[in-house]
Scaffold this active site. Sequence first.
Site, PDB file in Angstrom:
ATOM      1  N   GLU A 162      29.707  -5.526  17.713  1.00 43.09           N
ATOM      2  CA  GLU A 162      29.192  -5.358  16.362  1.00 43.09           C
ATOM      3  C   GLU A 162      29.782  -6.450  15.481  1.00 43.09           C
ATOM      4  OE1 GLU A 162      26.810  -3.346  15.421  1.00 43.09           O
ATOM      5  OE2 GLU A 162      26.683  -2.442  17.406  1.00 43.09           O
ATOM      6  N   HIS A 303      23.975   1.268  16.317  1.00 44.62           N
ATOM      7  CA  HIS A 303      24.708   0.120  15.776  1.00 44.62           C
ATOM      8  C   HIS A 303      26.168   0.437  15.473  1.00 44.62           C
ATOM      9  CE1 HIS A 303      21.258  -2.351  15.956  1.00 44.62           C
ATOM     10  NE2 HIS A 303      20.604  -1.731  15.002  1.00 44.62           N
TER      11      HIS A 303
END
Length: 334
Positions: A162, A303
């Site tokens: 990420e 995410h």
Amino acid sequence: FFSASRMSLDEKIRLQVAHYFSPQNLQRDKYLVLLMDDDGYVPLDQVAAFNKMKELTVDLELICSALRSSAAVELTADETKVRQAGATGRPILAPTPPAEADLPCKYYCAGYCRYGHSCTLSHKPREGAAIEAQWLMKSYRTPPRSPAIAQPFPLYFVLDLEGKEEIIELPVLALRSADMQVIGRFHRWVRPVHLFEDVKGGHHNLQSNAIPFVQALPELMDWVLKMEESCGHPSAFVTCGNWDIKSQIPRQCKLSKIDLPSALYQWVNLKDIFNEFHQPRKPVRGMKGMLGRLQLKLDGMHHLGMDDVDNIAKCAIKLMQQGASLHITGKLAQ
């Protein structure tokens, strides 16, 4: 009716960027809103880094040329930023549902969120460490099962990074192929090299447990070595796309001034494996699409890297059960 296949590249670029900055998309694309400055502009190189844009072109000059005639968006005078046409600032978002307001801000977990009170996600100082500890303690055991065919590697490391500008989260899950068991987890919040420099305003998280990438990557490779010693060699990293290992880790290594480990010179792109094995009329482009095609449920927060590696691992297990071979799909030049 106008076929997308007959559109010029300029038209496709204008259409894609217009979609990004449409009122409907801005109400749900909170990441894009977080990238905006006070005048509503987003750096053009960040828009160009979005996956759908990279499928069209990575040429910034070509993108600028296409957007000059757009009625939906406008560029700054120096053509380095873009915003919705006529905008005077960030859009006013609809009230955030309570469940979403409780989701953690990954950047705050990594040490700093530049949007402070305007961020729609949770800013709890020790939340990053808490959810990390909870994820690391998740049960490893599932009913024993065997893949439909012998796999090229006895051990796979499922990785999903990420952070677009720099890596802020480094989660990895160890998956043994012989019985398709999750046998280990690794996670570090990563404090960027330059992203938090010269910041003004926002929220600093002085209780973040994030560490620099120069510390996080060696810790990961030490953990990988221990897992290999207990489960056998060789091993391979598994990603959902090429970006993580092909682009972002080498870029972060360069920023952090450390060498790229040899284990990260090749990888298994699970999307390529899915498309090669199932040969769908429309190839899958992301994790959610692959989960849907495999009739699997999305668990956790999309995410959030640690949840994404769990979901990617589920896809890998299902593909092995179906008879797909998780072979190397991408390599970096030595």
